[in-house]
Design a protein around this motif. Structure first.
Motif, short mmCIF file in Angstrom:
data_model
loop_
_atom_site.label_atom_id
_atom_site.label_comp_id
_atom_site.label_asym_id
_atom_site.label_seq_id
_atom_site.Cartn_x
_atom_site.Cartn_y
_atom_site.Cartn_z
N GLN A 102 0.92 -1.04 0.15
CA GLN A 102 -0.14 0.04 0.01
C GLN A 102 0.78 1.27 0.20
N ALA A 103 1.75 1.20 0.97
CA ALA A 103 2.76 2.58 0.94
C ALA A 103 3.44 2.83 -0.41
N GLU A 104 3.96 1.43 -1.13
CA GLU A 104 4.45 1.85 -2.58
C GLU A 104 3.56 2.25 -3.53
N THR A 105 2.27 1.90 -3.26
CA THR A 105 1.59 2.34 -4.37
C THR A 105 1.29 3.61 -4.20
N ILE A 106 1.15 4.15 -3.00
CA ILE A 106 0.75 5.53 -2.58
C ILE A 106 1.63 6.59 -3.04
N LEU A 107 3.10 5.92 -2.88
CA LEU A 107 4.20 6.80 -3.09
C LEU A 107 4.28 6.71 -4.66
N ASN A 115 9.62 -1.59 -8.86
CA ASN A 115 10.65 -2.36 -8.23
C ASN A 115 11.78 -1.38 -7.58
N HIS A 116 12.17 -0.37 -8.25
CA HIS A 116 13.04 0.53 -7.98
C HIS A 116 12.61 1.22 -6.50
N LEU A 117 11.31 1.52 -6.45
CA LEU A 117 10.71 1.97 -5.50
C LEU A 117 10.99 1.40 -4.26
N ARG A 118 10.61 -0.02 -4.40
CA ARG A 118 10.70 -1.09 -3.33
C ARG A 118 12.12 -1.49 -2.80
N ARG A 119 12.90 -1.55 -3.82
CA ARG A 119 14.22 -2.06 -3.58
C ARG A 119 15.33 -0.82 -3.18
N GLN A 120 15.00 0.41 -3.70
CA GLN A 120 15.95 1.37 -3.67
C GLN A 120 15.57 2.31 -2.76
N VAL A 121 14.26 2.99 -3.16
CA VAL A 121 13.94 4.09 -2.44
C VAL A 121 13.51 3.93 -1.15
N MET A 122 12.23 3.14 -1.13
CA MET A 122 11.70 2.86 0.39
C MET A 122 12.76 2.64 1.41
N PRO A 123 13.63 1.58 1.22
CA PRO A 123 14.62 1.50 2.18
C PRO A 123 15.13 2.44 2.86
N ARG A 124 15.61 3.43 1.78
CA ARG A 124 16.31 4.79 2.21
C ARG A 124 15.36 5.48 3.00
N ILE A 125 14.28 5.67 2.53
CA ILE A 125 13.19 6.37 3.14
C ILE A 125 13.00 5.93 4.73
N GLU A 126 12.91 4.69 4.89
CA GLU A 126 12.79 4.11 6.28
C GLU A 126 13.89 4.28 7.16
N GLU A 127 15.15 4.46 6.32
CA GLU A 127 16.38 4.87 7.25
C GLU A 127 16.26 6.16 7.96
N ARG A 128 15.55 7.08 7.34
CA ARG A 128 15.46 8.59 7.64
C ARG A 128 14.40 8.70 8.42
N PHE A 129 13.16 8.12 7.97
CA PHE A 129 11.82 8.05 8.42
C PHE A 129 11.36 6.98 8.86
N PRO A 130 11.80 6.32 10.39
CA PRO A 130 11.26 4.92 10.57
C PRO A 130 9.86 5.04 10.66
N GLY A 131 9.23 3.87 10.04
CA GLY A 131 7.92 3.74 10.21
C GLY A 131 7.06 4.47 8.92
N ALA A 132 7.81 4.63 7.95
CA ALA A 132 7.34 5.29 6.90
C ALA A 132 6.27 4.79 6.32
N ALA A 133 6.20 3.29 5.92
CA ALA A 133 5.27 2.65 5.51
C ALA A 133 4.06 2.82 5.98
N GLN A 134 4.12 2.91 7.26
CA GLN A 134 2.90 2.91 8.06
C GLN A 134 2.21 4.24 7.85
N VAL A 135 3.12 5.37 7.98
CA VAL A 135 2.49 6.65 7.87
C VAL A 135 1.81 6.87 6.31
N LEU A 136 2.66 6.28 5.38
CA LEU A 136 2.18 6.39 4.21
C LEU A 136 0.71 5.80 4.06
N ALA A 137 0.52 4.66 4.67
CA ALA A 137 -0.79 3.77 4.60
C ALA A 137 -1.59 4.80 5.23
#
Length: 449
Positions: A131-136, A200-222
């Motif tokens: 869901q978070a990847e879809t929204i982003l 796939n780029h979002l899932r494998r490259q972008v989201m992990p880096r966002i999570e590093e800076r913003f822990p819980g980002a997937a939950q926030v995006l959802a």
């Protein structure tokens, strides 16, 4: 029971109990990947705890990978072990010339299979990280409020089972823990590792880096997606209010009332009309241009704004949203006594009668065919009035110009016998004591606004 297994099963139970499924047919979209394997395994386990559903699964074989048949065989083995019927459906994904991209074409065909499942509910295994990847992803493509709402937990499929995503509030890590606790096996789609695909780029490259800076980002995006969904619901309610105030006598939007709305509300209403007619959500640039044209056209004028799904017309002061339809035959379509003749996705039914309709004797005095309108035709539907121009009759009947070219016309030799929506030529009327035929134009149902 291990913690992850307990949480997954409890989440599923709460989700399904709220929808009162006992006795319903529940089908799982099974790709063979970890998430869908977890879903089908958990649903099978819930049957042992009293889940009273007719459980099945469907696997769509896109044939895009050299391993596609292996994945289908894996799903078959898994479902046999779980005691679940499996349907494997193979689709042919166009690789070139479809104008929508390989991934989009595969998704469209996959969802067409889902919509055709013989079930009451169709469950997919999307989770919170999806869901978070879809929204982003949609935000980066410039989505509006509805698009930014992400994937709904439940939605209708036209003519098919209701689609549900019962794992949407759970993180990917919890599903991975469930798979480990239950020693599950699954298949890996090698295309998921290809970062050339933007998702796939979002899932494998972008989201992990966002999570590093913003822990819980997937939950926030959802969570943000849920806020967008609420806002989209409010906009749709506003569109219904505005439509009720702007609707004309024919049930369509009156142009003069439409033009009294603010630009934002007019755009919102037009977007709602398009979606209700089965169109894809319009791009902002198209909507801007459509509003500009509609603001300048007069109520007595005609205009047409085209989209890839159809057109928006103004005719006699009302808005018409019309989807693209299959073309009608260019040349004559001979009739040799068939009960039905195809007509551009519709059909003309020619039923036998007695004493009403068209006289068989007169109709068969020359070769009979259906033809589309070419111009210059004349017919006499009223015996008390002279032969009249078909163009005038269509104008008087209020038949929109874009429909006139689709009308089926029945000919006997060079004589026009019948026009759909206008009637039968008086010279061919059936006598009370003779056999006849009554043509009826049956149009395929299509949503229109």
């Amino acid at each position: 029971m291990p913690a992850a297994s307990q949480q997954v099963l409890q989440t599923l139970s709460v989700f399904l109990d709220a929808r009162r499924l006992p006795g319903d047919r529940l089908c799982v979209g099974l790709s063979g990947g970890r998430d869908s394997v977890v879903l089908v395994h958990a649903l099978a386990a819930l049957r042992g705890f009293g889940l009273a559903v007719d459980l099945s699964a469907v696997h769509v074989n896109h044939g895009l990978s050299a391993n596609a048949d292996t994945w289908a065989a894996f799903c078959d083995t898994l479902c046999r072990a779980l005691g679940i019927p499996l349907a494997v459906v193979r689709v042919e994904v166009p690789r070139f010339g479809c104008g929508e991209g390989l991934e989009a074409a595969a998704r469209r065909l996959r969802h067409a299979v889902f919509a055709g499942c013989d079930a009451d509910w169709l469950a997919l295994a999307h989770h919170r990280d999806d869901q978070a990847e879809t929204i982003l992803f949609r935000l980066l493509r410039g989505a509006g409020v509805s698009g930014a709402a992400g994937m709904p937990a439940e939605r209708l499929q036209a003519g098919g089972p209701r689609l549900i995503r019962p794992l949407l509030d759970l993180p990917r890590s919890l599903l991975a823990a469930y798979a480990e606790e239950n020693a599950l096996h699954w298949v890996e789609d090698e295309s998921n590792a290809d970062s050339r695909h933007r998702r796939n780029h979002l899932r494998r490259q972008v989201m992990p880096r966002i999570e590093e800076r913003f822990p819980g980002a997937a939950q926030v995006l959802a969570r943000a997606g849920r806020h967008f969904a609420e806002a989209a619901l409010l906009l749709e309610e506003l569109a219904k209010i505005d439509r009720a105030a702007a609707v004309g006598v024919q049930g369509r939007i009156d142009l003069a009332r439409f033009k009294m709305l603010s630009k934002a509300r007019a755009g919102n209403l037009l977007r709602s009309e398009l979606l209700a007619a089965g169109f894809q959500a319009p791009e902002a640039r198209w909507l801007e241009e459509a509003l500009r044209q509609l603001a300048t056209v007069g109520t007595g004028s005609e205009t047409c704004v085209a989209t890839r799904d159809g057109e928006v017309h103004v005719y006699r002061g009302e808005l018409h949203v019309v989807r693209h339809r299959p073309p009608v035959a260019e040349g004559p379509l001979p009739w040799r006594g068939e009960a039905r003749l195809p007509w551009g996705g519709d059909q003309v039914v020619l039923g036998s009668t007695h004493g009403i309709g068209i006289s068989y004797r007169l109709l068969l005095s020359a070769p009979v065919c259906l033809r589309r309108r070419l111009g210059g035709e004349r017919i006499q539907p009223d015996p008390r009035r002279p032969l009249r121009s078909l163009r005038k009759l269509l104008q008087e009947a209020g038949v929109p110009p874009w429909d006139r070219a689709r009308l089926p016309l029945l000919w006997s030799g060079e004589r026009l016998v019948w026009v759909a929506g206008i009637g039968i030529d008086a010279a061919f009327a059936c006598a009370p004591d003779e056999p006849g035929v009554m043509p009826v134009w049956e149009t395929a149902p299509q949503p229109t606004a």
